[in-house]
Write a protein that holds these residues in place. Structure first.
Motif, PDB file in Angstrom:
ATOM      1  N   ILE A 141       0.841  -1.205   0.000  1.00 17.56           N
ATOM      2  CA  ILE A 141       0.000   0.000   0.000  1.00 17.56           C
ATOM      3  C   ILE A 141       0.872   1.249   0.000  1.00 17.56           C
ATOM      4  N   ILE A 142       0.565   2.172  -0.912  1.00 23.19           N
ATOM      5  CA  ILE A 142       1.208   3.485  -0.959  1.00 23.19           C
ATOM      6  C   ILE A 142       0.240   4.505  -0.381  1.00 23.19           C
ATOM      7  N   ILE A 143       0.739   5.367   0.475  1.00 21.64           N
ATOM      8  CA  ILE A 143      -0.048   6.500   0.977  1.00 21.64           C
ATOM      9  C   ILE A 143       0.779   7.765   0.796  1.00 21.64           C
ATOM     10  N   THR A 144       0.172   8.800   0.237  1.00 25.39           N
ATOM     11  CA  THR A 144       0.829  10.106   0.221  1.00 25.39           C
ATOM     12  C   THR A 144       0.204  10.980   1.300  1.00 25.39           C
ATOM     13  N   ALA A 149      -2.597  -3.399  10.658  1.00 25.62           N
ATOM     14  CA  ALA A 149      -3.366  -4.466  10.018  1.00 25.62           C
ATOM     15  C   ALA A 149      -2.476  -5.446   9.276  1.00 25.62           C
ATOM     16  N   GLY A 150      -1.173  -5.223   9.318  1.00 27.12           N
ATOM     17  CA  GLY A 150      -0.241  -6.161   8.704  1.00 27.12           C
ATOM     18  C   GLY A 150       0.110  -5.860   7.264  1.00 27.12           C
ATOM     19  N   ALA A 151      -0.300  -4.685   6.754  1.00 24.00           N
ATOM     20  CA  ALA A 151       0.024  -4.315   5.378  1.00 24.00           C
ATOM     21  C   ALA A 151       1.471  -3.844   5.275  1.00 24.00           C
ATOM     22  N   ASN A 152       2.009  -3.940   4.063  1.00 29.77           N
ATOM     23  CA  ASN A 152       3.334  -3.386   3.766  1.00 29.77           C
ATOM     24  C   ASN A 152       3.128  -1.945   3.287  1.00 29.77           C
ATOM     25  N   VAL A 153       3.368  -0.992   4.162  1.00 31.57           N
ATOM     26  CA  VAL A 153       2.986   0.391   3.910  1.00 31.57           C
ATOM     27  C   VAL A 153       4.197   1.243   3.543  1.00 31.57           C
ATOM     28  N   THR A 154       4.068   1.964   2.440  1.00 30.65           N
ATOM     29  CA  THR A 154       5.035   2.995   2.074  1.00 30.65           C
ATOM     30  C   THR A 154       4.335   4.343   2.196  1.00 30.65           C
ATOM     31  N   LEU A 155       4.827   5.190   3.082  1.00 29.31           N
ATOM     32  CA  LEU A 155       4.245   6.508   3.315  1.00 29.31           C
ATOM     33  C   LEU A 155       5.146   7.551   2.676  1.00 29.31           C
ATOM     34  N   ILE A 156       4.648   8.180   1.619  1.00 32.29           N
ATOM     35  CA  ILE A 156       5.402   9.216   0.910  1.00 32.29           C
ATOM     36  C   ILE A 156       4.888  10.555   1.416  1.00 32.29           C
ATOM     37  N   THR A 157       5.718  11.267   2.155  1.00 32.29           N
ATOM     38  CA  THR A 157       5.229  12.429   2.890  1.00 32.29           C
ATOM     39  C   THR A 157       5.996  13.701   2.559  1.00 32.29           C
ATOM     40  N   GLY A 158       5.225  14.766   2.407  1.00 37.10           N
ATOM     41  CA  GLY A 158       5.827  16.084   2.318  1.00 37.10           C
ATOM     42  C   GLY A 158       6.287  16.527   3.696  1.00 37.10           C
ATOM     43  N   PRO A 159       6.850  17.726   3.816  1.00 38.04           N
ATOM     44  CA  PRO A 159       7.388  18.190   5.104  1.00 38.04           C
ATOM     45  C   PRO A 159       6.293  18.333   6.163  1.00 38.04           C
ATOM     46  N   HIS A 186       6.832  17.598  -7.754  1.00 39.53           N
ATOM     47  CA  HIS A 186       7.569  16.740  -8.700  1.00 39.53           C
ATOM     48  C   HIS A 186       8.217  15.572  -7.967  1.00 39.53           C
ATOM     49  N   GLU A 187       8.821  15.843  -6.812  1.00 38.59           N
ATOM     50  CA  GLU A 187       9.441  14.771  -6.036  1.00 38.59           C
ATOM     51  C   GLU A 187       8.396  13.759  -5.569  1.00 38.59           C
ATOM     52  N   MET A 188       7.217  14.259  -5.168  1.00 37.95           N
ATOM     53  CA  MET A 188       6.162  13.345  -4.726  1.00 37.95           C
ATOM     54  C   MET A 188       5.679  12.486  -5.888  1.00 37.95           C
ATOM     55  N   PHE A 189       5.556  13.069  -7.056  1.00 40.07           N
ATOM     56  CA  PHE A 189       5.142  12.298  -8.230  1.00 40.07           C
ATOM     57  C   PHE A 189       6.154  11.215  -8.555  1.00 40.07           C
ATOM     58  N   ILE A 204      -3.380   5.273  -1.886  1.00 37.17           N
ATOM     59  CA  ILE A 204      -4.220   6.234  -1.171  1.00 37.17           C
ATOM     60  C   ILE A 204      -3.545   7.606  -1.267  1.00 37.17           C
ATOM     61  N   LEU A 205      -4.166   8.513  -1.989  1.00 33.10           N
ATOM     62  CA  LEU A 205      -3.552   9.817  -2.273  1.00 33.10           C
ATOM     63  C   LEU A 205      -4.161  10.876  -1.349  1.00 33.10           C
ATOM     64  N   ALA A 206      -3.599  10.961  -0.134  1.00 33.68           N
ATOM     65  CA  ALA A 206      -4.118  11.881   0.881  1.00 33.68           C
ATOM     66  C   ALA A 206      -3.342  13.190   0.944  1.00 33.68           C
ATOM     67  N   ALA A 207      -2.241  13.301   0.218  1.00 33.48           N
ATOM     68  CA  ALA A 207      -1.414  14.511   0.276  1.00 33.48           C
ATOM     69  C   ALA A 207      -2.125  15.699  -0.368  1.00 33.48           C
ATOM     70  N   ALA A 208      -1.807  16.884   0.122  1.00 33.26           N
ATOM     71  CA  ALA A 208      -2.291  18.131  -0.479  1.00 33.26           C
ATOM     72  C   ALA A 208      -1.185  18.653  -1.398  1.00 33.26           C
ATOM     73  N   VAL A 209      -1.212  18.205  -2.626  1.00 30.15           N
ATOM     74  CA  VAL A 209      -0.142  18.507  -3.586  1.00 30.15           C
ATOM     75  C   VAL A 209      -0.421  19.840  -4.262  1.00 30.15           C
ATOM     76  N   ALA A 210       0.623  20.665  -4.381  1.00 27.44           N
ATOM     77  CA  ALA A 210       0.469  21.963  -5.030  1.00 27.44           C
ATOM     78  C   ALA A 210       0.032  21.790  -6.482  1.00 27.44           C
ATOM     79  N   ASP A 211      -0.914  22.622  -6.912  1.00 28.94           N
ATOM     80  CA  ASP A 211      -1.381  22.571  -8.297  1.00 28.94           C
ATOM     81  C   ASP A 211      -0.448  23.335  -9.239  1.00 28.94           C
ATOM     82  N   TYR A 212       0.300  24.292  -8.675  1.00 28.93           N
ATOM     83  CA  TYR A 212       1.194  25.114  -9.480  1.00 28.93           C
ATOM     84  C   TYR A 212       2.549  25.247  -8.795  1.00 28.93           C
ATOM     85  N   THR A 213       3.570  25.484  -9.613  1.00 27.07           N
ATOM     86  CA  THR A 213       4.925  25.679  -9.105  1.00 27.07           C
ATOM     87  C   THR A 213       5.597  26.788  -9.912  1.00 27.07           C
ATOM     88  N   PRO A 214       6.505  27.555  -9.329  1.00 27.27           N
ATOM     89  CA  PRO A 214       7.169  28.633 -10.078  1.00 27.27           C
ATOM     90  C   PRO A 214       7.934  28.104 -11.291  1.00 27.27           C
TER      91      PRO A 214
END
Length: 401
Positions: free
Chosen positions: A190-193, A226-236, A255-258, A272-282
């Motif tokens: 399972i991937i979670i952002t 629950a015994g899942a293999n979890v990868t949590l990709i987290t912003g700061p 970009h790094e999160m993608f 599971i895409l729970a992160a609040a990812v920026a829609d725009y970047t400079p």
């Protein structure tokens, strides 16, 4: 579901301790093996003999067993259990566990436990709402523990409100559900952002949002237990590192999160895409701090990669993908649009118009919308309990396939 499960009960000094007799009987009847640790104060509310008789195991409350000096090994107890439930969890015990204070056998066992730990608070309503109690419970959740919400009703003081320890039947149901998750989600990849992204303007400034990562971290902890293999990709974030079994991947920009999510995507059963990812970047990032010179300053922005949409186009029929929609207006319409356009299997909707929901809170109020159009609305709950609701919805999606 509880057959042969090893359940360690920690009982602290509250009038609600009398309920543990019923809980112990229910657990034993369900086939669980039960051991009990009590604080000295708890023994004034219910006798160790009563609980020893019901559990069919000696009840421990002291470090030393007898006059010979033989000691009760708190490390062994912590290793023995499949799960530890501290109930009732008084304000005193919550504070000690949250701050690493170890002055009795129960807190020593808690600090040594390798298993998941749940707390069932019990106290008067003003105590339960006090900022210090709320802070201690939040800290325990950040450590990966689960706080079970206290009930509403008549309290020992004669007042009526929140603070009643959950009833034995409810605690039994919670433990049963916990182990049912294990049977379905164990060994799933399972991937979670989670959290925000930061889009750099120069070496000291960035564009971001108010996300704290609490919701994503809560989901990750439930799935890990629950015994899942979890990868949590987290912003700061400022959150404490989650469950030690979780593969924690830190990123900063959208970009790094993608790139990180894309790297794990093909092997994932659930995303599971729970992160609040920026829609725009400079479009341009200055290599030196931009000095304040002009009265106005313009930044040109370009769209970031839409992670959910891009991965949704690559999703296989066996994968489950869950998105999130935090809205301020036209909530349902916008969420349904995202569900379809991003090829999600379900979307979790919450609104900033709901008090106590959204960024920064320890609570959230959600609706889960499935691909078939089914909508399930939930009341305002602690994010740890919201996480359980989301995981249960994923479990039901797996069972329906």
């Amino acid at each position: 579901m509880l057959e042969n499960k090893k359940i360690l009960l920690g009982v602290s000094g509250s009038i609600a301790a009398y309920k543990i007799a019923t809980l112990t009987r229910l657990l034993v009847k369900s086939g669980a093996e039960v051991k009990i640790v009590m604080t000295p104060a708890a023994t004034e509310f219910i006798t160790p003999l009563t609980l020893a008789t019901l559990s069919k195991n000696p009840v421990l409350s002291q470090f030393v067993k007898d006059q010979t000096g033989t000691w009760n090994n708190h490390v062994e107890l912590g290793l023995w259990a499949d799960i530890m439930l501290i109930a009732p969890a008084t304000a005193h015990t919550l504070a000690k566990c949250a701050n690493g204070i170890c002055d009795d056998l129960l807190t020593a066992v808690y600090l040594s436990a390798k298993c998941p730990v749940m707390f069932a608070p019990a106290m008067d309503l003003d105590m339960y709402k006090h900022p210090s109690i709320i802070e201690n419970m939040a800290k325990l959740q950040q450590f990966g523990n689960q706080i079970l919400q206290a009930g509403y009703g008549e309290l020992a003081s004669g007042l009526v409100g929140e603070g009643r320890m959950a009833e034995p039947e409810d605690l039994l149901d919670t433990l049963t559900k916990y182990f049912s998750y294990n049977s379905i989600l164990a060994n799933k990849n399972i991937i979670i952002t989670a959290g925000p992204t930061q889009e750099a303007i120069d070496p000291v400034r960035f564009i971001s949002n108010h996300s704290t990562g609490k919701m994503g971290y809560a989901i990750a902890n439930v799935l890990a237990k629950a015994g899942a293999n979890v990868t949590l990709i987290t912003g700061p974030t400022h959150l404490t590192k989650p469950d030690s079994s979780i593969n924690l991947v830190g990123v900063r920009s959208a970009h790094e999160m993608f790139e990180a999510t894309k790297g794990y995507f093909s092997q994932a059963d659930i995303i599971i895409l729970a992160a609040a990812v920026a829609d725009y970047t400079p479009t341009i990032v200055a290599d030196k701090k931009i000095k304040k010179k002009e009265s106005t300053f313009n930044i040109e922005l370009i769209k970031t990669v839409d992670i959910a949409k891009t991965l949704g186009q690559q999703k296989t029929p066996t994968q489950i993908m869950v998105g999130f929609a935090l809205e301020t207006d036209n909530e349902l319409t916008n969420a349904l649009g995202k569900l379809e356009s991003k090829n999600l299997d379900m979307i979790v909707l919450n609104s900033l118009n709901d008090k106590g929901a959204g960024f920064g809170h320890d609570t959230n109020k959600i609706s889960i919308i499935n691909k078939d159009g089914t909508i399930i609305d939930f009341d305002l709950k602690r994010k740890s309990d919201v996480a359980l609701d989301i995981v249960k919805a994923i479990e039901q999606e797996i069972q329906s396939r």
